[in-house]
Design a protein around this motif. Structure first.
Motif, PDB file in Angstrom:
ATOM      1  N   TYR A   1       1.256  16.270  51.683  1.00  0.00           N
ATOM      2  CA  TYR A   1       2.169  16.316  52.826  1.00  0.00           C
ATOM      3  C   TYR A   1       3.000  15.038  52.861  1.00  0.00           C
ATOM      4  O   TYR A   1       2.486  13.940  52.648  1.00  0.00           O
ATOM      5  N   SER A   2       4.298  15.166  53.116  1.00  0.00           N
ATOM      6  CA  SER A   2       5.160  14.000  53.257  1.00  0.00           C
ATOM      7  C   SER A   2       5.777  13.984  54.650  1.00  0.00           C
ATOM      8  O   SER A   2       5.897  15.025  55.301  1.00  0.00           O
ATOM      9  N   PHE A   3       6.152  12.792  55.094  1.00  0.00           N
ATOM     10  CA  PHE A   3       6.728  12.636  56.428  1.00  0.00           C
ATOM     11  C   PHE A   3       7.691  11.463  56.407  1.00  0.00           C
ATOM     12  O   PHE A   3       7.621  10.599  55.532  1.00  0.00           O
ATOM     13  N   LYS A   4       8.604  11.451  57.393  1.00  0.00           N
ATOM     14  CA  LYS A   4       9.635  10.430  57.430  1.00  0.00           C
ATOM     15  C   LYS A   4       9.964  10.101  58.882  1.00  0.00           C
ATOM     16  O   LYS A   4      10.032  10.993  59.717  1.00  0.00           O
ATOM     17  N   LYS A   5      10.166   8.824  59.160  1.00  0.00           N
ATOM     18  CA  LYS A   5      10.620   8.353  60.470  1.00  0.00           C
ATOM     19  C   LYS A   5      11.818   7.442  60.235  1.00  0.00           C
ATOM     20  O   LYS A   5      11.746   6.514  59.427  1.00  0.00           O
ATOM     21  N   ASP A   6      12.909   7.709  60.947  1.00  0.00           N
ATOM     22  CA  ASP A   6      14.117   6.907  60.793  1.00  0.00           C
ATOM     23  C   ASP A   6      14.248   5.817  61.846  1.00  0.00           C
ATOM     24  O   ASP A   6      15.243   5.103  61.870  1.00  0.00           O
ATOM     25  N   SER A   7      13.260   5.714  62.728  1.00  0.00           N
ATOM     26  CA  SER A   7      13.288   4.684  63.763  1.00  0.00           C
ATOM     27  C   SER A   7      11.890   4.087  63.901  1.00  0.00           C
ATOM     28  O   SER A   7      10.923   4.605  63.342  1.00  0.00           O
ATOM     29  N   ILE A   8      11.787   3.002  64.665  1.00  0.00           N
ATOM     30  CA  ILE A   8      10.485   2.384  64.903  1.00  0.00           C
ATOM     31  C   ILE A   8       9.629   3.354  65.707  1.00  0.00           C
ATOM     32  O   ILE A   8      10.105   3.982  66.652  1.00  0.00           O
ATOM     33  N   SER A   9       8.374   3.493  65.320  1.00  0.00           N
ATOM     34  CA  SER A   9       7.455   4.402  66.011  1.00  0.00           C
ATOM     35  C   SER A   9       6.110   3.709  66.189  1.00  0.00           C
ATOM     36  O   SER A   9       5.796   2.740  65.493  1.00  0.00           O
ATOM     37  N   THR A  10       5.328   4.210  67.137  1.00  0.00           N
ATOM     38  CA  THR A  10       3.992   3.669  67.376  1.00  0.00           C
ATOM     39  C   THR A  10       2.992   4.810  67.468  1.00  0.00           C
ATOM     40  O   THR A  10       3.341   5.923  67.887  1.00  0.00           O
ATOM     41  N   HIS A  11       1.764   4.533  67.050  1.00  0.00           N
ATOM     42  CA  HIS A  11       0.679   5.507  67.202  1.00  0.00           C
ATOM     43  C   HIS A  11      -0.659   4.848  66.880  1.00  0.00           C
ATOM     44  O   HIS A  11      -0.717   3.729  66.408  1.00  0.00           O
ATOM     45  N   GLU A  12      -1.706   5.584  67.160  1.00  0.00           N
ATOM     46  CA  GLU A  12      -3.044   5.236  66.677  1.00  0.00           C
ATOM     47  C   GLU A  12      -3.668   6.524  66.164  1.00  0.00           C
ATOM     48  O   GLU A  12      -3.328   7.619  66.620  1.00  0.00           O
ATOM     49  N   VAL A  13      -4.547   6.406  65.184  1.00  0.00           N
ATOM     50  CA  VAL A  13      -5.142   7.589  64.567  1.00  0.00           C
ATOM     51  C   VAL A  13      -6.630   7.369  64.336  1.00  0.00           C
ATOM     52  O   VAL A  13      -7.101   6.238  64.253  1.00  0.00           O
ATOM     53  N   LEU A  14      -7.352   8.480  64.219  1.00  0.00           N
ATOM     54  CA  LEU A  14      -8.769   8.472  63.882  1.00  0.00           C
ATOM     55  C   LEU A  14      -9.044   9.647  62.958  1.00  0.00           C
ATOM     56  O   LEU A  14      -8.676  10.786  63.273  1.00  0.00           O
ATOM     57  N   ASN A  15      -9.671   9.381  61.813  1.00  0.00           N
ATOM     58  CA  ASN A  15     -10.049  10.449  60.890  1.00  0.00           C
ATOM     59  C   ASN A  15     -11.282  11.149  61.459  1.00  0.00           C
ATOM     60  O   ASN A  15     -12.378  10.590  61.457  1.00  0.00           O
ATOM     61  N   ILE A  16     -11.097  12.375  61.946  1.00  0.00           N
ATOM     62  CA  ILE A  16     -12.200  13.153  62.500  1.00  0.00           C
ATOM     63  C   ILE A  16     -12.657  14.227  61.523  1.00  0.00           C
ATOM     64  O   ILE A  16     -13.504  15.059  61.852  1.00  0.00           O
ATOM     65  N   GLY A  17     -12.115  14.181  60.314  1.00  0.00           N
ATOM     66  CA  GLY A  17     -12.498  15.131  59.281  1.00  0.00           C
ATOM     67  C   GLY A  17     -13.729  14.679  58.518  1.00  0.00           C
ATOM     68  O   GLY A  17     -14.352  13.666  58.848  1.00  0.00           O
ATOM     69  N   ASP A  18     -14.066  15.439  57.477  1.00  0.00           N
ATOM     70  CA  ASP A  18     -15.259  15.121  56.688  1.00  0.00           C
ATOM     71  C   ASP A  18     -14.923  14.589  55.299  1.00  0.00           C
ATOM     72  O   ASP A  18     -15.797  14.486  54.444  1.00  0.00           O
ATOM     73  N   SER A  19     -13.640  14.226  55.089  1.00  0.00           N
ATOM     74  CA  SER A  19     -13.264  13.667  53.790  1.00  0.00           C
ATOM     75  C   SER A  19     -12.406  12.422  53.986  1.00  0.00           C
ATOM     76  O   SER A  19     -11.760  12.250  55.018  1.00  0.00           O
ATOM     77  N   THR A  20     -12.415  11.547  52.995  1.00  0.00           N
ATOM     78  CA  THR A  20     -11.611  10.332  53.029  1.00  0.00           C
ATOM     79  C   THR A  20     -10.147  10.689  52.821  1.00  0.00           C
ATOM     80  O   THR A  20      -9.815  11.450  51.907  1.00  0.00           O
ATOM     81  N   ALA A  21      -9.275  10.140  53.671  1.00  0.00           N
ATOM     82  CA  ALA A  21      -7.836  10.372  53.568  1.00  0.00           C
ATOM     83  C   ALA A  21      -7.167   9.125  53.011  1.00  0.00           C
ATOM     84  O   ALA A  21      -7.572   8.001  53.313  1.00  0.00           O
ATOM     85  N   VAL A  22      -6.117   9.340  52.202  1.00  0.00           N
ATOM     86  CA  VAL A  22      -5.383   8.232  51.594  1.00  0.00           C
ATOM     87  C   VAL A  22      -3.888   8.518  51.709  1.00  0.00           C
ATOM     88  O   VAL A  22      -3.434   9.619  51.366  1.00  0.00           O
ATOM     89  N   PHE A  23      -3.151   7.522  52.202  1.00  0.00           N
ATOM     90  CA  PHE A  23      -1.708   7.664  52.407  1.00  0.00           C
ATOM     91  C   PHE A  23      -0.951   6.552  51.694  1.00  0.00           C
ATOM     92  O   PHE A  23      -1.437   5.419  51.611  1.00  0.00           O
ATOM     93  N   LEU A  24       0.256   6.855  51.225  1.00  0.00           N
ATOM     94  CA  LEU A  24       1.222   5.850  50.800  1.00  0.00           C
ATOM     95  C   LEU A  24       2.275   5.771  51.895  1.00  0.00           C
ATOM     96  O   LEU A  24       2.793   6.800  52.333  1.00  0.00           O
ATOM     97  N   ILE A  25       2.575   4.560  52.337  1.00  0.00           N
ATOM     98  CA  ILE A  25       3.606   4.331  53.347  1.00  0.00           C
ATOM     99  C   ILE A  25       4.656   3.433  52.716  1.00  0.00           C
ATOM    100  O   ILE A  25       4.361   2.317  52.287  1.00  0.00           O
ATOM    101  N   MET A  26       5.895   3.926  52.626  1.00  0.00           N
ATOM    102  CA  MET A  26       6.994   3.174  52.034  1.00  0.00           C
ATOM    103  C   MET A  26       7.954   2.783  53.144  1.00  0.00           C
ATOM    104  O   MET A  26       8.631   3.640  53.710  1.00  0.00           O
ATOM    105  N   GLU A  27       7.981   1.480  53.474  1.00  0.00           N
ATOM    106  CA  GLU A  27       8.799   0.970  54.567  1.00  0.00           C
ATOM    107  C   GLU A  27      10.094   0.384  54.022  1.00  0.00           C
ATOM    108  O   GLU A  27      10.075  -0.446  53.115  1.00  0.00           O
ATOM    109  N   TYR A  28      11.200   0.820  54.613  1.00  0.00           N
ATOM    110  CA  TYR A  28      12.509   0.299  54.223  1.00  0.00           C
ATOM    111  C   TYR A  28      12.736  -1.060  54.868  1.00  0.00           C
ATOM    112  O   TYR A  28      12.322  -1.297  55.978  1.00  0.00           O
ATOM    113  N   LYS A  29      13.387  -1.950  54.154  1.00  0.00           N
ATOM    114  CA  LYS A  29      13.713  -3.268  54.720  1.00  0.00           C
ATOM    115  C   LYS A  29      15.196  -3.352  54.977  1.00  0.00           C
ATOM    116  O   LYS A  29      15.991  -2.662  54.434  1.00  0.00           O
TER     117      LYS A  29
END
Length: 121
Positions: free
Chosen positions: A93-121
């Motif tokens: 799954y891919s996702f994109k945000k064009d503005s500053i965003s905030t959140h908090e997350v918790l893995n409630i699943g039964d497997s390890t999740a891994v993400f790549l986050i590419m931040e534009y400067k």
């Protein structure tokens, strides 16, 4: 009328200050432990790899505009401006945000999740 504009202006400044006082995704962790590592950092881009074992989350933080990709998915509880919800984040799954965003997350699943986050400067 001028008072309403002034109040709106103060609200906007306060909101920005509150968001900027949050940690970025690299600084934010979970219960004192880092969840993200830097894979690349140059004048145009910062790439983070963030890993969440079951029961591990990411404390409230902000993101600059970014593109993300899910290397390994799981089920998450996400809290952001929309409220709190549970979502299945599939591998690939891919996702994109064009503005500053905030959140908090918790893995409630039964497997390890891994993400790549590419931040534009």
């Amino acid at each position: 009328m001028k008072r309403n504009i002034f109040v709106l202006f103060l609200f906007a400044i306060t909101s920005c200050k509150n968001e900027s006082s949050l940690p970025d995704p690299l600084e934010a962790g979970w219960e004192g432990n880092a969840v993200c590592e830097v894979l690349e950092d140059n004048s145009n881009l910062r790439v983070l790899k963030c890993t969440f074992e079951p029961g591990v989350g990411h404390e409230k933080h902000y993101h600059n505009p970014h593109f993300g990709y899910t290397l390994q998915g799981s089920k998450f509880r996400i809290t952001d401006y929309k409220g709190t919800r549970e979502v299945n984040v599939p591998t690939g799954y891919s996702f994109k945000k064009d503005s500053i965003s905030t959140h908090e997350v918790l893995n409630i699943g039964d497997s390890t999740a891994v993400f790549l986050i590419m931040e534009y400067k």
